[in-house]
Design an enzyme around this catalytic site. Structure first.
Site, PDB file in Angstrom:
ATOM      1  N   CYS A 279       6.333   4.395  31.453  1.00 15.67           N
ATOM      2  CA  CYS A 279       6.991   4.690  30.168  1.00 15.67           C
ATOM      3  C   CYS A 279       6.732   3.578  29.156  1.00 15.67           C
ATOM      4  CB  CYS A 279       8.503   4.809  30.338  1.00 15.67           C
ATOM      5  SG  CYS A 279       9.036   5.727  31.775  1.00 15.67           S
ATOM      6  N   ASP A 280       6.843   2.336  29.587  1.00 15.03           N
ATOM      7  CA  ASP A 280       6.916   1.229  28.627  1.00 15.03           C
ATOM      8  C   ASP A 280       5.727   0.282  28.651  1.00 15.03           C
ATOM      9  OD1 ASP A 280       9.402   2.109  27.750  1.00 15.03           O
ATOM     10  OD2 ASP A 280      10.433   1.088  29.384  1.00 15.03           O
TER      11      ASP A 280
ATOM     12  N   CYS B 108      10.340   1.013  34.134  1.00 12.46           N
ATOM     13  CA  CYS B 108       9.328   2.084  34.172  1.00 12.46           C
ATOM     14  C   CYS B 108       8.050   1.633  33.474  1.00 12.46           C
ATOM     15  CB  CYS B 108       9.881   3.358  33.525  1.00 12.46           C
ATOM     16  SG  CYS B 108       8.709   4.723  33.569  1.00 12.46           S
TER      17      CYS B 108
END
Ligand code: NDP
Length: 343
Positions: free
Chosen positions: A170-171, A167
């Protein structure tokens, strides 16, 4: 099955709460248990649905599924969920959501829904192939799981939070200023590559064929981003590094030529699998298995059956969007029950 009734679960930690809480299922009668609202799955969508359904006095029963807490229990830091200014680990965040659902009248049970029958006005669901439950409304929040390449070092580094993730949104932030590899050639891969290119000086995009699968518009965006280097006919042979990614060994699948890419992050964007197999034949889904629902509603074609989260979302796939749709599903369920005179 073990069960946790709707009350505070004390200070028990995440694993303890998820793996050993509660007592054996108490429904010993021969006739199936009947609930107003059954929630299948325990990710952000399921817990948000539970919080809203419980506060509306629907006394929801949640069946957790094979991965209690969902995909976020497999991530490290979550920095993009509103309300956590300092971030929160995925497992801690899911424990927070669980605690909140338990504060109200939610019953949470271990178990895996293995079969459904949506023929009649009462929806029938079987847990672990044997326990039959009847529900007026069902909220499906079974989620989806990312696909992985399956290389031993990829999985090992993913599991220790060592720089392998699925992701970018997300990261990606953790890799600001660093070079990364992204694998995939679909719309997700193109979207994630351009997202990463805003944070990282260099993004190597590994495409296993000689062409993209993504839409022309997405490919155009990639081609117009100078710091994305697309390597066609290229696959990951190995992920290097003991505790964190220290490079990716790439191989050209036409020439066999190997090349070490100096990167600190590996992003996999080769698709997701929605956990919707048991609904085949009952609900409409697209060719990849994502459940279909009415526009602007979470209702499916079966009255009283609603869907929330990644099981129906191949575009956004974020914890916060899942939570939002879980809330919507609970509101839709409550309104549907009221319209039926059942609540
Ligand atoms: P897709 O299934 O469309 O693409 C997966 C990609 O991963 C393919 O290019 C495939 O390669 C590649 N791949 C699969 N396995 C491997 C492997 N082992 N090694 C290397 N590469 C591999 O998945 P997406 O997640 O991209 O998209 C899913 C759906 O969601 C699509 O319908 C897409 O259009 C949609 N979507 C829409 C968005 C939007 O509208 N904004 C954003 C994101 C997704 P190959 O081509 O060689 O098979």
């Amino acid at each position: 099955m073990s069960e946790v009734e709707g009350h505070r679960d004390g200070d028990r930690g995440y694993l303890c709460a998820f793996l050993s809480a509660g007592r054996p299922a108490t429904n010993m009668s021969t006739s199936p248990e009947h609930v107003k609202c059954l929630i299948i799955g325990s990710g952000p969508a399921g817990f948000s649905a539970a919080i809203y359904a419980a506060r509306a006095d629907l006394k929801p029963l949640m069946i957790e599924g094979p991965l209690p807490g969902g995909q976020l229990t497999q991530t490290t830091e979550v920095d993009n969920y509103p309300g956590y200014p300092k971030g929160r680990s995925g497992p801690e965040m899911m424990n927070d959501l669980r605690e909140q659902a338990l504060r109200f009248d939610t019953v949470i049970r271990n178990g895996w829904v293995t079969k459904v029958d949506f023929t009649g006005p009462v929806h029938k669901v079987w847990v672990d192939e044997k326990t039959e439950i009847h529900a007026d409304t069902v909220i499906i929040s079974t989620g989806a799981s990312a696909k992985w390449l399956g290389l031993p070092n990829e999985i090992r580094l993913r599991d220790i939070g060592g720089g392998v993730t699925a992701c970018a949104v997300c990261d990606g932030f953790f890799y600001k200023g660093q070079n990364v590899v992204l694998v995939g050639a679909g719309d997700s891969a193109c979207e994630e590559a351009t997202y990463l290119a805003k944070l990282c000086p260099k993004v190597y995009m590994l495409v296993r064929k000689g062409e993209f699968r993504a839409s022309k518009a997405m490919v155009h965006r990639v081609e117009n981003t100078p710091n994305i280097e697309v390597l066609f006919h290229t696959e990951v042979k190995d992920v290097l590094g003991e505790h964190a990614v220290d490079g990716v060994l790439a191989v050209n699948n036409k020439t066999g030529e190997e090349r070490k890419l100096d990167v600190t992050g590996l992003f996999i964007a080769i698709g997701h699998t929605p956990a919707t197999e048991i609904f085949k034949g009952w609900l409409d889904m697209d060719e990849a298995g994502y459940l279909k629902h009415e526009a602007d509603r979470t209702s499916t074609k079966i009255p009283g059956v609603f869907v929330a989260g990644d099981a129906a979302d191949k575009v956004y796939r974020q914890a916060v969007t899942s939570a939002g749709s879980g809330c919507m599903a609970a509101l839709d369920a409550e309104r549907w029950l009221a319209a039926q005179g059942k609540h």
